[in-house]
Design a protein around this motif. Structure first.
Motif, mmCIF file in Angstrom:
data_model
loop_
_atom_site.group_PDB
_atom_site.id
_atom_site.type_symbol
_atom_site.label_atom_id
_atom_site.label_comp_id
_atom_site.label_asym_id
_atom_site.label_seq_id
_atom_site.Cartn_x
_atom_site.Cartn_y
_atom_site.Cartn_z
ATOM 1 N N CYS A 1 0.811 -1.226 0.000
ATOM 2 C CA CYS A 1 0.000 0.000 0.000
ATOM 3 C C CYS A 1 0.844 1.274 0.000
ATOM 4 C CB CYS A 1 -0.902 0.037 1.233
ATOM 5 S SG CYS A 1 -1.807 -1.476 1.544
ATOM 6 N N CYS B 1 2.226 3.584 -3.041
ATOM 7 C CA CYS B 1 1.351 4.518 -3.762
ATOM 8 C C CYS B 1 0.617 5.449 -2.803
ATOM 9 C CB CYS B 1 0.324 3.754 -4.588
ATOM 10 S SG CYS B 1 1.037 2.779 -5.920
ATOM 11 N N HIS B 2 0.058 4.891 -1.739
ATOM 12 C CA HIS B 2 -0.802 5.673 -0.853
ATOM 13 C C HIS B 2 -0.052 6.424 0.237
ATOM 14 C CE1 HIS B 2 -4.574 4.333 -2.567
ATOM 15 N NE2 HIS B 2 -4.096 3.100 -2.598
ATOM 16 N N VAL C 1 -3.317 9.518 -6.803
ATOM 17 C CA VAL C 1 -3.536 8.444 -5.827
ATOM 18 C C VAL C 1 -3.762 9.084 -4.461
ATOM 19 C CG1 VAL C 1 -2.521 6.420 -4.729
ATOM 20 C CG2 VAL C 1 -2.067 6.882 -7.138
ATOM 21 N N PRO C 2 -4.877 8.792 -3.805
ATOM 22 C CA PRO C 2 -5.146 9.434 -2.515
ATOM 23 C C PRO C 2 -4.255 8.897 -1.403
ATOM 24 C CG PRO C 2 -6.831 7.817 -2.982
ATOM 25 C CD PRO C 2 -5.956 7.892 -4.208
ATOM 26 N N LYS C 3 -3.841 9.794 -0.507
ATOM 27 C CA LYS C 3 -3.204 9.353 0.723
ATOM 28 C C LYS C 3 -4.333 8.854 1.615
ATOM 29 C CE LYS C 3 0.248 10.843 2.774
ATOM 30 N NZ LYS C 3 1.214 11.539 3.589
ATOM 31 N N ILE C 4 -4.157 7.719 2.241
ATOM 32 C CA ILE C 4 -5.256 7.137 3.014
ATOM 33 C C ILE C 4 -5.032 7.210 4.525
ATOM 34 C CG2 ILE C 4 -6.107 5.685 1.153
ATOM 35 C CD1 ILE C 4 -4.553 3.351 2.326
ATOM 36 N N GLN D 1 -7.862 8.111 7.236
ATOM 37 C CA GLN D 1 -9.203 7.782 6.724
ATOM 38 C C GLN D 1 -9.901 6.868 7.731
ATOM 39 O OE1 GLN D 1 -12.077 8.286 5.121
ATOM 40 N NE2 GLN D 1 -10.965 8.555 3.211
ATOM 41 N N TYR E 1 -3.989 2.387 8.906
ATOM 42 C CA TYR E 1 -4.121 3.648 8.192
ATOM 43 C C TYR E 1 -5.066 4.621 8.895
ATOM 44 C CZ TYR E 1 -1.017 2.416 4.478
ATOM 45 O OH TYR E 1 0.119 2.095 3.775
#
Length: 106
Positions: free
Chosen positions: A36, A39-40, A55-58, A61, A102
């Motif tokens: 993960c 990218c995130h 690409v969103p940072k998660i 969340q 996350y």
């Protein structure tokens, strides 16, 4: 007035939805996030597959959202070639652990 067996049955019915959800462990998720973070975990990251997109940072969340999203990728109800392939490899516990990890990040 309910009898004791009736109260027990009602208690079990109310507990079923909660019992079916695996509790996520953020420490375990930290050990599972190698797929993960590439990218995130990068501010402003964009990828070119299958098309160019942000690409969103998660981190931070809500865990329930992350679980729902990963389950949707796993079942194919949410479409993205990379995410579908990655999520297909995850167990329900992996998903819960990653979501907890996350969600705890800010």
């Amino acid at each position: 007035m309910f009898h004791k067996p009736t109260w027990l049955a009602l208690g079990l019915l109310c507990a079923l939805p909660l019992a079916s959800l695996a509790a996520g462990n953020p420490q375990a998720g930290a050990k599972k996030n190698s797929m993960c973070v590439g990218c995130h975990g990068i501010d402003g990251y964009k990828t070119a597959f299958p098309s160019v997109y942000h690409v969103p940072k998660i981190g931070g969340q809500h865990a329930d959202y992350l679980v729902a999203a990963l389950q949707a990728y796993k079942t194919g109800t949410r479409k993205h070639p990379t995410m579908t392939g990655l999520a297909a490899q995850l167990s329900d516990q992996d998903i819960a652990d990653l979501a907890a990890y996350y969600a705890a990040k800010r």
